[in-house]
Enzyme design. Structure first.
Site: not given
Length: 359
Positions: A156, A212
């Protein structure tokens, strides 16, 4: 008597010492010759020291920079192959050990090539891109060839950094036991709302807007939130694949081949080589030999060096108490990482659990 024989006067013997000015002149002559010899020797010594410093000035680095150590090849050569080590989980920050190694190489005019030694499962998107970006700047500004040597895991974000080799052929070496690949992006998310409800705990945060709280583990993710998160992952994944194309030019004309391996799958060294993710199977010595060749040097004209963290005097004096404090800080940092939605180039399902010291 007029003809009496007179005694012949004797010439008096001079028993007095030479005048002082003669002695001073003699001594001045001796000391003058000695002084000239001493001054000449001093000049030679100074020139010798300056020559040594010019050859080995990189050993005298600032206290906050990694310490250079001899690794292999010609021990007394001036030109150098530098090993930059990236180990463990890749986190963010200019003060990371990897970033400091890059800076050390950038400031050393004697370095003619770099071996990038990677043993990492990856890390944050920003941390991986930061190291990649500065490695590419180093290669382009200093015209330094970069060769990669993969350790046990180069996955990765670790593979992302390996793409700093650019289009240089035969530049990525994987050891026979290396696992690599895992090209992909993950934003970890955990839904613990069921367990909290059994404990009588409910989440009641006050926010400025409905999104949020996106990513919070205290309630299930809504479809709208999941769609937004997926867009973030897709865009970041697209950037990852472009970086791979820059480092593996063969995929420019065969995007389907890249899509076939960019599934997040991990590969063995042989599998990775068959897919074109690495160039050769070999050890760090093979990577050093290739870097030496790309630099136009030979084993007798360069020395290979690596970098180590400098021991902290403060930490040594504090001893165990300092280590306990550092461990507590690391645990708190890991907890905050776990609580923050974040994109990772990482071969893991729990990034915070594998958080290590900044590499």
């Amino acid at each position: 008597m007029a003809d009496e024989t007179r005694p012949i006067p004797l010439t008096p013997v001079n028993t007095q010492s030479p005048p002082p000015q003669i002695i001073i002149q003699q001594r001045s002559s001796v000391f003058g010759r000695f002084g000239k010899w001493l001054v000449g020797a001093l000049i030679i010594a100074v020139l010798f020291i300056i020559s040594l410093y010019n050859s080995y000035h990189s050993y005298f680095s600032p206290s906050d920079m990694p310490q250079e150590k001899y690794h292999s090849l010609a021990r007394v050569a001036t030109k150098k192959i530098a090993i930059i080590d990236v180990s463990g989980t890749i986190m963010e920050g200019e003060d990371s050990f990897a970033a400091k190694q890059v800076q050390r190489v950038r400031d050393d005019p004697d370095v003619v090539a770099v071996v990038l030694r990677i043993s990492s499962p990856g890390g944050t998107v920003t941390g991986s891109d930061y190291i990649y970006h500065h490695l590419r700047m180093l290669a382009e500004q200093r015209k330094l060839p970069i060769v990669v040597s993969m350790g046990s895991v180069c996955a990765s974000g670790g593979y992302y950094i390996a793409m700093a080799v650019g289009s240089e052929p035969k530049s990525i070496f994987a050891e026979p036991s290396t696992w690599t690949g895992s090209i992909g992006v993950i934003i970890p998310h955990f839904d613990v709302s069921g367990g909290l409800s059994k404990l009588g705990i409910s989440e009641d945060s006050i926010t400025s807007g409905p999104l949020k709280k996106m990513g919070t583990p205290t309630r299930p993710m809504t479809e709208a939130e999941r769609k937004i998160m997926q867009t973030l992952v897709d865009d970041t994944f697209k950037d990852f694949k472009e970086i791979v194309v820059n480092g593996r030019p063969k995929f420019k004309s065969d995007r389907a081949a890249l899509d076939a391996v960019a599934t997040g799958q991990i590969f063995t060294a042989k599998q990775a080589m068959s897919h074109g993710l690495v160039d050769q199977i070999g050890f760090v010595e093979d990577a050093i030999a290739r870097a030496t060749q790309l630099a136009g040097e030979n084993a007798d004209s360069v020395r290979c060096v690596k970098y180590e963290r400098r021991p902290s005097l403060f930490g040594s004096l504090l001893g165990a108490e300092s280590r306990v404090s550092a461990s507590s800080s690391a645990q708190l940092s890991a907890l905050m990482d776990l609580a923050t939605p974040r994109a990772y180039y990482l071969w893991s399902w729990l990034p915070a659990a594998v958080h290590s010291n900044k590499n």
